[in-house]
Design an enzyme around this catalytic site. Structure first.
Site, PDB file in Angstrom:
ATOM      1  N   LYS A  54       0.950  -1.158   0.130  1.00 19.25           N
ATOM      2  CA  LYS A  54      -0.083   0.092  -0.046  1.00 19.25           C
ATOM      3  C   LYS A  54       0.935   1.224   0.007  1.00 19.25           C
ATOM      4  O   LYS A  54       0.714   2.318  -0.594  1.00 19.25           O
ATOM      5  CB  LYS A  54      -0.953  -0.040   1.201  1.00 19.25           C
ATOM      6  N   GLN A  98      -5.249  -1.436   9.370  1.00 16.04           N
ATOM      7  CA  GLN A  98      -5.033  -2.921   8.946  1.00 16.04           C
ATOM      8  C   GLN A  98      -5.621  -3.905   9.932  1.00 16.04           C
ATOM      9  O   GLN A  98      -5.374  -3.851  11.055  1.00 16.04           O
ATOM     10  CB  GLN A  98      -3.756  -3.215   8.621  1.00 16.04           C
ATOM     11  N   ASP A 121     -11.689   2.928   3.718  1.00 23.23           N
ATOM     12  CA  ASP A 121     -12.083   1.513   3.592  1.00 23.23           C
ATOM     13  C   ASP A 121     -13.444   1.318   3.556  1.00 23.23           C
ATOM     14  O   ASP A 121     -13.948   0.169   3.228  1.00 23.23           O
ATOM     15  CB  ASP A 121     -11.492   0.669   4.923  1.00 23.23           C
TER      16      ASP A 121
END
Length: 297
Positions: A54, A98, A121
């Site tokens: 990422k 995460q 997200d």
């Protein structure tokens, strides 16, 4: 017939190029650089690899990458304090924590502590509610990537029978909402659905996100249907090594379907690309600028 292979790798490359182009435009015209903050708690090997990927792609797109790596024994209060700091940082337009988190930390509490406008997200309860009611939301990355590929390969989705197999908050439920917004007739099924082969046989679009290797048999697929396989499962081969497979029996399904995503190389590459797209979208919304074309719904 042999299905057209939907190449997620190439699609993701093209999407990242569009992200980089709009990032350059924001810098040149508005003196703004989108910033993505990624928080990793603990040392899970798979999560570490994913976070590095990422960060690399964020920088390659011309954006700012902020990494926060915390010890596995970080307290819930400490993590929430960091999120609060990132929520108020004007240089940070997107925040991603995460998953999975260590067992002593409440994932739902942490996710819902993120500013919904920075929740790239798309997991915050506010974004889930906005998406479900057809309002502007941050859309979860994997379903967003699936929708982009469906639009590319199917064109107008209106009126098509779409079957979503899986009911998770991350993929299944938001995928169903996105397809409803496209005027599909949507059915949500799962591993306990009794008449699953019949439902698959009547679906013009199948999105498999049930998390079971090779669960969807090729013989179930309607001839000419478009199959999006979200599953990523590792199975053991006869020689003791392992390989990745999806939720769909790809070898059999590709002989029936009109188009299908492979595993690996299908949906997976789109997830990070859509994360970057969401960050640019969040940046534009924060500054009340027009949203970039083709980076969101």
């Amino acid at each position: 017939m042999t299905a057209q292979i939907i190449d997620g790798k190439n699609f993701a490359v093209a999407l990242r190029e569009r992200v980089a182009e709009h990032t350059a435009y924001l810098k040149q015209q508005h003196d703004i650089t989108p910033g993505l903050a990624v928080v990793l708690v603990g040392e899970d090997p798979a999560s570490q690899v994913y976070v590095r990927s990422k960060a690399k792609q964020t920088v390659e797109a011309g954006m700012h990458s902020y990494q926060h790596k915390l010890a596995v024994d970080t307290t819930e209060a400490e993590l929430l304090a960091l999120i609060d700091q990132l929520n108020t940082d004007p240089a940070v337009h997107g925040i991603l924590v995460q998953l999975p988190l260590p067992e002593h930390i409440d994932e739902a509490l942490v996710i819902n502590a993120i500013d919904p406008a920075k929740d790239v997200d798309g997991f915050h309860i506010s974004n889930a509610g906005l998406l479900a009611t057809g309002q502007q939301a941050m859309v979860p990355c994997t379903p967003l990537g699936c929708l982009m590929m469906l639009r590319e390969y199917c064109g107008n989705l209106s009126g098509q029978n779409a079957l979503v197999i899986g009911r998770s908050n991350i993929v299944g439920k938001p995928m169903a909402q996105l397809l409803l917004r496209e005027s599909c007739t949507v059915t949500v099924a799962h591993s306990r659905t009794r008449n699953l082969p019949e439902l698959v046989a009547n679906a013009d679009i199948v999105v498999a996100a049930v998390g079971r290797p090779l669960f969807i048999e090729g013989g179930w697929i309607k001839p000419g249907a478009t199959v999006i396989d979200v599953g990523i499962n590792r199975i053991e081969k006869s020689d003791g090594t392992t390989r990745l497979v999806g939720d769909v029996d790809f070898a059999a399904a590709k002989e029936v379907a009109g188009a299908i995503t492979p595993v690996p190389g299908g949906v997976g590459p789109m997830t990070i690309a859509c994360l970057l797209a969401n960050t640019v979208t969040a940046c534009c919304r924060a500054r009340a600028l027009p949203e970039p074309h083709g980076l969101t719904v």
